[in-house]
Scaffold this active site. Structure first.
Site, mmCIF file in Angstrom:
data_model
loop_
_atom_site.group_PDB
_atom_site.id
_atom_site.type_symbol
_atom_site.label_atom_id
_atom_site.label_comp_id
_atom_site.label_asym_id
_atom_site.label_seq_id
_atom_site.Cartn_x
_atom_site.Cartn_y
_atom_site.Cartn_z
ATOM 1 N N GLU A 240 0.917 -1.231 -0.135
ATOM 2 C CA GLU A 240 0.016 0.195 0.036
ATOM 3 C C GLU A 240 0.831 1.158 0.149
ATOM 4 O O GLU A 240 1.760 1.264 0.819
ATOM 5 C CB GLU A 240 -0.831 0.035 1.197
ATOM 6 C CG GLU A 240 -1.852 1.087 1.243
ATOM 7 C CD GLU A 240 -2.881 1.279 2.283
ATOM 8 O OE1 GLU A 240 -4.020 1.574 2.389
ATOM 9 O OE2 GLU A 240 -2.533 0.863 3.524
ATOM 10 N N GLY B 240 3.570 1.759 10.586
ATOM 11 C CA GLY B 240 3.191 1.177 12.028
ATOM 12 C C GLY B 240 2.665 -0.341 11.885
ATOM 13 O O GLY B 240 3.084 -1.101 12.294
ATOM 14 N N GLU C 237 -2.826 -3.514 7.086
ATOM 15 C CA GLU C 237 -4.174 -4.618 7.046
ATOM 16 C C GLU C 237 -4.050 -5.411 6.075
ATOM 17 O O GLU C 237 -5.532 -5.914 5.661
ATOM 18 C CB GLU C 237 -5.379 -3.520 7.117
ATOM 19 C CG GLU C 237 -5.683 -2.729 5.870
ATOM 20 C CD GLU C 237 -5.098 -1.288 5.636
ATOM 21 O OE1 GLU C 237 -5.527 -0.770 4.579
ATOM 22 O OE2 GLU C 237 -4.053 -1.154 6.253
ATOM 23 N N HIS D 208 -6.871 -0.822 15.240
ATOM 24 C CA HIS D 208 -7.155 -0.017 13.829
ATOM 25 C C HIS D 208 -6.969 -1.007 12.601
ATOM 26 O O HIS D 208 -7.801 -0.999 11.530
ATOM 27 C CB HIS D 208 -6.051 1.083 13.871
ATOM 28 C CG HIS D 208 -5.909 2.021 12.485
ATOM 29 N ND1 HIS D 208 -6.514 3.118 12.539
ATOM 30 C CD2 HIS D 208 -5.545 1.597 11.141
ATOM 31 C CE1 HIS D 208 -6.409 3.725 11.265
ATOM 32 N NE2 HIS D 208 -5.741 2.647 10.623
ATOM 33 N N GLU D 209 -5.985 -1.884 12.590
ATOM 34 C CA GLU D 209 -5.733 -2.726 11.433
ATOM 35 C C GLU D 209 -7.066 -3.860 11.528
ATOM 36 O O GLU D 209 -7.430 -4.254 10.201
ATOM 37 C CB GLU D 209 -4.476 -3.467 11.545
ATOM 38 C CG GLU D 209 -3.314 -2.500 11.700
ATOM 39 C CD GLU D 209 -3.219 -1.542 10.683
ATOM 40 O OE1 GLU D 209 -3.631 -1.717 9.528
ATOM 41 O OE2 GLU D 209 -2.787 -0.311 10.902
ATOM 42 N N HIS E 115 -10.053 -2.437 9.758
ATOM 43 C CA HIS E 115 -9.991 -2.453 8.137
ATOM 44 C C HIS E 115 -10.254 -3.859 7.662
ATOM 45 O O HIS E 115 -10.527 -3.852 6.427
ATOM 46 C CB HIS E 115 -8.388 -2.287 7.910
ATOM 47 C CG HIS E 115 -8.063 -0.885 7.682
ATOM 48 N ND1 HIS E 115 -8.804 0.189 7.184
ATOM 49 C CD2 HIS E 115 -6.896 -0.262 8.296
ATOM 50 C CE1 HIS E 115 -7.944 1.228 7.301
ATOM 51 N NE2 HIS E 115 -7.093 1.179 8.058
#
Length: 941
Positions: free
Chosen positions: A190, A329, A332, A365-366, A369
């Protein structure tokens, strides 16, 4: 009370060392600098022309058509990879099944930094193929036209390099317990790096299924990918790992890892929404025990998301891996999320409370996703905020669901909302939905606007429509668009469908299509009502004359207003962008009103002075009459408005009088951050000593209360302690510096007995700051080099940057360029640490003015961290000389890559810093000299 002898020495040392640094640099670069100074005015003129033409430059770049033609749509990839861990190269072959939707004689797809050795199309004749570097295209021309509705199979043999990079398919190394170097291979695609690993249609809307085979060394090595491994073919020295065909997904979500990692596993319970599935966590074998927290939390937050989304997780596994070298960091990838080691591995011997919270936040967070981003993906990068903003919003809900005692809902304010309000108050900001075309523009879009503003606006939307209706809309959106791509309007359509009394799209367009945000000005009318007006909020008053007026909404917003009053009344209304003013009618007995309850709205609020006075009086007399979030909000808005000269600095300074009674982390975080900021801004100005005495008095009571003993099971108290101790040491509180020095010296005498992980950064940094011994720095440096835990290594690195010696900091900056000392992934963090030290600021700036071309050669202009570096290291510049130097630098190196916006931000920030002291110094000094002494007595405990 005057400055302690030591602290006065520190201040003087900073000034002397900074001057000495400048002298050394001038001596070394004298001839060049003299020539530059002779040309400076001419170059500044050129820069100003460049600055004014930056928009036109961007438009000219847009004339290059970076998007793929629309004639072909891939449906399936059969992909075979062989990463050679010994040579650092890889080879591969693939077959892509493609549907022809428009007649064409060309196949155009992406390929970059790959060696293409053979291209063929089954049952078709290839005339030629060529690589176009600028657009990163592989253009294949056929001898005959492909008819519409045909289905073809394209085959390609390719190869590439894995060394010296952190994107595409790349290699990473680590030392095992025996001290041997081990090599792995992994991927990071990405946003536009899949094309560096295999030729592909590298756009998010061109989803396809993937059938992947990976060759890995036999023995201790294995391969993992997005899907479960179904077959293994032993070939002697190598083994083929064959994975089940994936669901339809974008190229940037593909992932493989070849490693000798160990793993632990657990089971995620679907609880009636789909089937249970496995979760594995991979890490180097000597660190595998450190994945236990991530597995436990990861399973819990995934189970929460399944219930929240009400949509089954569509794969049969969800794995995680800690990668020794990783540019972001985390990432996903569907079914195989990759992380930096610091973002996944938790060890009570090394990890602080903040580390634990950060790991949980990153995982949340991941994993968010996996549905919002992977299952439903934006059509093009313009709508990146649909991915990142929603995941940022959801991570706080996810962590709060698993650890409700961490106060994550309030922490959203200080970690996400308030920092982006600072950035978005500048002319160098951009709208949430931003047109991008080139790879540089795309990678630059991964910034605080897409993440933090996106998350903040979604949070505001949820507060407006209600959490139940919002959750219903999210489920409907995911079900309707699963395995497909969307634009912003698709999401808002689902929200609007569950809300009958608000025109959601009309309201939200004012937030997504224009940058910035408003300040609501509140006044009390003669009839007892309150009148509210709005204007765009800009942090620099001079910016109003330069601000563009190109928005169809006139830089006005439809604002969801919430409020509370002193008699307990709560209310809400919508302030439409096309209305000049709105009234708020309340009982005649109401004295004060507070807008933006819990700061869920993305705007600031300014009150007429009499209302500010009443709010301050209420805070001082009874702080608990306001919620934690509202206290933090009042502090943040008051200081921001004063910084922007929209409010007398007397107001926020008088508000600080209540802090003697404050004991909650979130409001103190806001206050402590500002106390440190003012300390840096006022350091060499008249009134600095008076300010220092006052700031120390504010923190004295809470400093004594939190102490230096870390609580075993009090997350928020531990976060408060670190914030207070950091601020006390930064302000030179003698006891704080003594405590840090004692612990630092004891640690150096016995390095196996370290301070509590929560205290280590404070002890290392301020202990190092007070040392004048080069041998002490060398000892800490050797501990840093030898350290194998990634989290502890960062703490030691931070400590090394606290030294008040410019030559030592310069030497560290040079050493940091060695990948064996500071990994590439940590390089920019190290540079920022050094630049944040007042002694290191000029050292870093002079170094990178000279080393810029070498940095470009190492990282590339497409690296967004490099692009942001200049704005980060110049963030505290506050003189016209430094402004000219930065402008001159941009003229000398006009190619900005992914850093175009950051360059504009750097110039804007320096101008703001110059004007801030001129505007606010007298106001602050007068208040301090006139009233601070009286308030100091009240706040001391």
């Amino acid at each position: 009370m005057f400055l302690s002898g030591y602290w006065l020495q520190v201040v003087l040392s900073w000034a002397v060392v900074a001057f000495a640094t400048a002298t050394v640099v001038v001596a070394v670069q004298k001839a060049k600098l003299e020539k530059d100074l002779q040309d400076v005015q001419n170059k500044i003129d050129i820069y100003e022309e460049w600055n004014g033409e930056s928009t036109h430059r961007m438009k000219r770049e847009d004339t290059v058509k970076y998007r793929l033609p629309t004639a072909l749509v891939p449906t399936h990839y059969n992909l075979y990879w062989h990463p050679d861990l010994e040579t650092g190269s890889f080879t591969g072959q693939l077959r892509i099944t493609i549907n022809v939707v428009e007649a064409t004689n060309q196949i155009v797809l992406h390929s970059y930094l790959l060696d293409i050795t053979n291209v063929y199309v089954l049952n078709r004749e290839v005339d030629k193929f060529e690589l176009e570097e600028e657009r990163q295209f592989l253009i294949i021309t056929l001898t005959e036209e492909l008819p519409k509705d045909a289905r073809i199979t394209l085959g390609i043999l390719f190869g590439g390099q894995m060394k010296d990079k952190l994107v595409g398919l790349y290699s990473s190394t680590y030392l095992n317990e025996a001290g041997d170097t081990r090599t792995i291979s992994t991927t990071k695609f990405e946003p536009t790096y899949a094309r560096q690993a295999f030729p592909c249609f590298d756009e998010p809307a061109l989803k396809a299924t993937f059938e992947i085979t990976v060759v890995h060394p036999s023995g201790s090595y294995h391969a993992v990918s997005n899907m479960q491994q179904t077959e293994s073919n032993y070939l002697g020295d190598f083994t083929e790992a064959i994975f089940e065909t994936s669901v339809s997904m974008s190229t940037y979500l593909v992932c493989i890892i070849v490693s000798d990692f160990s793993s632990y596993s657990t089971t995620v319970r679907a609880n009636g929404i789909g089937e249970d599935f496995s979760m594995q966590a991979y890490a180097t074998s000597h660190q595998i025990e450190k994945v236990e927290f991530a597995l436990e939390f990861g399973a819990a937050v995934t189970e929460y998301y399944i219930q929240y989304y009400k949509v089954p997780y569509p794969l049969t596994k969800l794995d995680m891996a800690a990668i020794p070298d990783f540019a972001s960091g985390a990432m996903e990838h569907w079914g195989l999320v990759t992380y930096r080691e610091t973002a996944l591995l938790y060890d009570t011997s090394y990890s602080s409370t903040a580390n634990k919270q950060s790991i949980a936040g990153t995982l949340a967070h991941e994993i968010a996703h996996q549905w919002f981003g992977n299952l439903v993906t934006m059509k093009w990068w313009n709508d990146l905020w649909l991915n990142e903003g929603f995941a940022r919003f959801m991570q706080y809900k996810g962590v709060d669901a698993v650890h409700p005692d961490w106060g994550m809902i309030e922490q959203f304010q200080i970690v996400a909302l308030q920092p982006v309000l600072v950035y978005d108050a500048k002319l160098s900001s951009h709208p949430i939905v931003q047109k991008v075309e080139s790879p540089d523009e795309i990678t630059a879009l991964f910034d605080t606007i897409s993440y933090e503003k996106g998350g903040s606006v979604i949070r505001m939307l949820e507060a407006l429509v209600g959490s139940d209706k919002f959750e219903e809309a999210v489920t409907n959106y995911l079900v309707k668009h699963q395995f497909n791509n969307t634009v912003t309007d698709d999401f808002l359509t689902e929200v609007e469908a569950v809300v009958t009394d608000v025109e959601i799209k009309k309201l939200m367009l004012t937030w997504t299509e224009q940058m910035g945000y408003p300040v609501l000005n509140v006044s009390k009318e003669a009839d007892g009502s309150f009148q509210v007006t709005q204007q765009r909020f800009l942090s620099n008053p001079a910016s109003y004359d330069e601000a563009p007026s190109d928005s169809e909404y006139g830089y006005r917003w439809s604002v969801p207003i919430t409020y509370i009053t002193d008699d307990g009344t709560e209310g809400s209304l919508i302030y439409d962008y096309d209305v000049e003013t709105v009234p708020i009618f309340v009982a005649s007995t109401v004295q004060w009103i507070k807008l933006n309850v819990n700061q869920t709205g993305y705007y600031r609020v300014n009150y007429e002075e009499s209302l500010w006075t009443l709010l301050i009086q209420q805070l001082i007399s009874n702080p608990d009459s306001f919620e934690i979030a509202d206290r933090a909000h009042l502090l943040n808005d008051a200081f921001a408005l004063a910084d922007a000269s929209q409010l007398s600095y007397r107001i926020p300074l008088e508000m600080t009088a209540y802090l003697g009674q404050e004991r909650d982390f979130v409001p103190w975080y806001v206050a402590a951050t500002k106390l440190r900021s003012l300390h840096r801004s006022l350091m060499f100005s008249e009134g600095y000593v008076t300010y220092l005495n006052y700031a120390r008095s504010l923190i004295a009571g809470v400093y004594e209360e939190v102490g230096w003993t870390v609580d075993a099971d009090n997350h928020l108290k531990n976060r408060l302690r670190v914030s207070i101790l950091t601020t006390a040491c930064a302000l030179g509180v003698p006891d704080c510096l003594e405590q840090a020095a004692q612990r630092f010296n004891a640690f150096l005498l016995n390095p196996t007995s370290r301070p509590s992980p929560d205290l280590r950064e404070i002890v290392y940094y301020y202990g190092m700051q007070q040392s004048t011994s080069q041998s002490t720095w060398e000892q800490l440096f050797q501990l840093f080099v030898a350290e194998t835990d990634a989290s502890e290594k960062l703490k030691l690195m931070y400590g090394l940057t606290g030294v008040l010696n410019s030559q030592t900091l310069f030497n560290f900056l040079v050493l940091a360029g060695d990948e064996n000392i500071v990994r590439s992934q940590d390089y920019f963090t190290c540079v920022q640490y050094i630049a944040a030290n007042p002694v290191g600021e000029s050292v870093v700036w002079e170094f990178f003015r000279e080393q810029w071309l070498q940095l470009i050669a190492r990282f590339g202009l497409n690296n967004r961290n490099l692009g942001r570096l200049i704005s980060q290291i110049t963030a505290n510049f506050a003189s016209s000389v430094k402004l000219e130097e930065v402008q001159q630098f941009f003229v000398k190196y006009p190619e900005s890559g992914a850093g175009a916006n950051s360059r504009l931000e750097a110039v804007e920030t320096i101008k703001y810093n110059i004007e801030w002291l001129a505007r606010n110094h007298a106001d602050i000094t007068d208040w301090l000299s006139g009233t601070a002494s009286a308030l100091t007595k009240k706040t001391q405990l």
